[in-house]
Design a protein around this motif. Structure first.
Motif, short mmCIF file in Angstrom:
data_model
loop_
_atom_site.label_atom_id
_atom_site.label_comp_id
_atom_site.label_asym_id
_atom_site.label_seq_id
_atom_site.Cartn_x
_atom_site.Cartn_y
_atom_site.Cartn_z
N MET A 94 -89.96 4.02 12.93
CA MET A 94 -89.46 3.38 11.72
C MET A 94 -88.19 2.61 12.02
N PHE A 95 -88.08 1.46 11.38
CA PHE A 95 -86.86 0.64 11.43
C PHE A 95 -86.49 0.36 9.99
N ASN A 96 -85.23 0.62 9.62
CA ASN A 96 -84.85 0.28 8.26
C ASN A 96 -83.39 -0.15 8.14
N PHE A 97 -83.17 -0.97 7.14
CA PHE A 97 -81.83 -1.37 6.74
C PHE A 97 -81.38 -0.35 5.70
N GLY A 114 -87.54 -0.40 5.05
CA GLY A 114 -88.04 -1.17 6.19
C GLY A 114 -89.40 -0.69 6.61
N PRO A 115 -89.97 -1.32 7.61
CA PRO A 115 -91.33 -0.97 8.03
C PRO A 115 -91.38 0.32 8.85
N PHE A 116 -92.53 0.98 8.77
CA PHE A 116 -92.78 2.08 9.69
C PHE A 116 -94.24 2.06 10.13
N GLY A 152 -89.66 3.56 2.94
CA GLY A 152 -88.31 3.94 2.53
C GLY A 152 -87.93 5.28 3.10
N GLU A 153 -86.63 5.56 3.06
CA GLU A 153 -86.12 6.83 3.56
C GLU A 153 -84.83 7.15 2.82
N LEU A 154 -84.65 8.41 2.48
CA LEU A 154 -83.41 8.90 1.89
C LEU A 154 -82.80 9.90 2.87
N GLU A 155 -81.48 9.89 3.00
CA GLU A 155 -80.82 10.79 3.94
C GLU A 155 -79.53 11.32 3.34
N LEU A 171 -88.71 11.34 3.45
CA LEU A 171 -89.53 10.14 3.58
C LEU A 171 -90.52 10.14 2.42
N PRO A 172 -90.27 9.32 1.42
CA PRO A 172 -91.18 9.30 0.28
C PRO A 172 -92.39 8.40 0.56
N GLY A 173 -93.39 8.97 1.19
CA GLY A 173 -94.62 8.23 1.50
C GLY A 173 -95.55 8.19 0.31
N ILE A 174 -95.03 7.73 -0.81
CA ILE A 174 -95.77 7.71 -2.06
C ILE A 174 -96.82 6.61 -1.99
#
Length: 190
Positions: A94-97, A114-116, A152-155, A171-174
């Motif tokens: 995964m890469f994210n801003f 970002g994409p994963f 998306g990702e929350l941390e 990781l909300p893989g909704i």
């Protein structure tokens, strides 16, 4: 089009060198997944709990690197390798801003977009696997993959001291799954 991309990335990297940056590395332990809807393949889940098998354990590790070029803005790369719900080898890149909110003594919280890329050993080897078309089979038939452009990702990071944080990712893989991965994160540079 290539010229615009080059200008964008050149500007991005030039700006990042002129700012006081921070660099973090982390290690997360692949943890718990919650399957939102009943899955037609839940009978294949080896490490699942409950009658409906919506909660399952995944065993593995994720390595993360994050480059924070503003106090609130960063980029992050995650690489995970684990056993999925059915016990098959799987991974995710995964890469994210990211945007980070400082919670003072309580640490900080981030949201990333970002994409994963998710990949796993092909479940077609199970005789009772029902292919719902969510994953794409590789040409050699050994892997199944899924590329998501809008991941998306929350941390949340709680400071332990000396640049070390207790770190938890969601990781909300909704609409399919929500994954929880606990671990640690360490600041490498100020």
């Amino acid at each position: 089009m290539l010229g615009k991309r080059f200008l964008f990335f050149s500007f991005f990297f030039a700006m990042s060198y002129s700012l006081p940056a921070q660099f973090f590395v982390g290690i997360k332990f692949m943890g718990i997944t919650f399957h939102i809807d009943k899955n037609q393949n839940s009978d294949l889940y080896k490490n699942a709990f409950g009658k409906k098998k919506r909660l399952a354990m995944n065993f593995g590790v994720a390595v993360t690197t994050e480059y924070m070029f503003y106090p609130e803005v960063s980029v992050k790369i995650d690489q995970a390798l684990f056993r999925d719900c059915a016990g098959k080898l799987a991974g995710m890149t995964m890469f994210n801003f990211r945007y980070t909110v400082d919670l003072r003594k309580a640490g900080n919280a981030s949201a990333g977009l970002g994409p994963f890329f998710y990949y796993r050993k092909n479940w077609n080897s199970f005789g009772n696997y029902i292919n719902d078309g969510y994953f794409k089979d590789s040409k050699n038939g050994k892997w199944q993959t899924k590329l998501v452009w809008y991941g998306g990702e929350l941390e949340y990071n709680f400071p332990l001291g000396n640049g070390l944080d207790l770190s938890t990712n969601i990781l909300p893989g909704i609409p399919v799954v929500i994954a929880l991965t606990p671990g640690v994160r360490m600041k490498i540079s100020q």
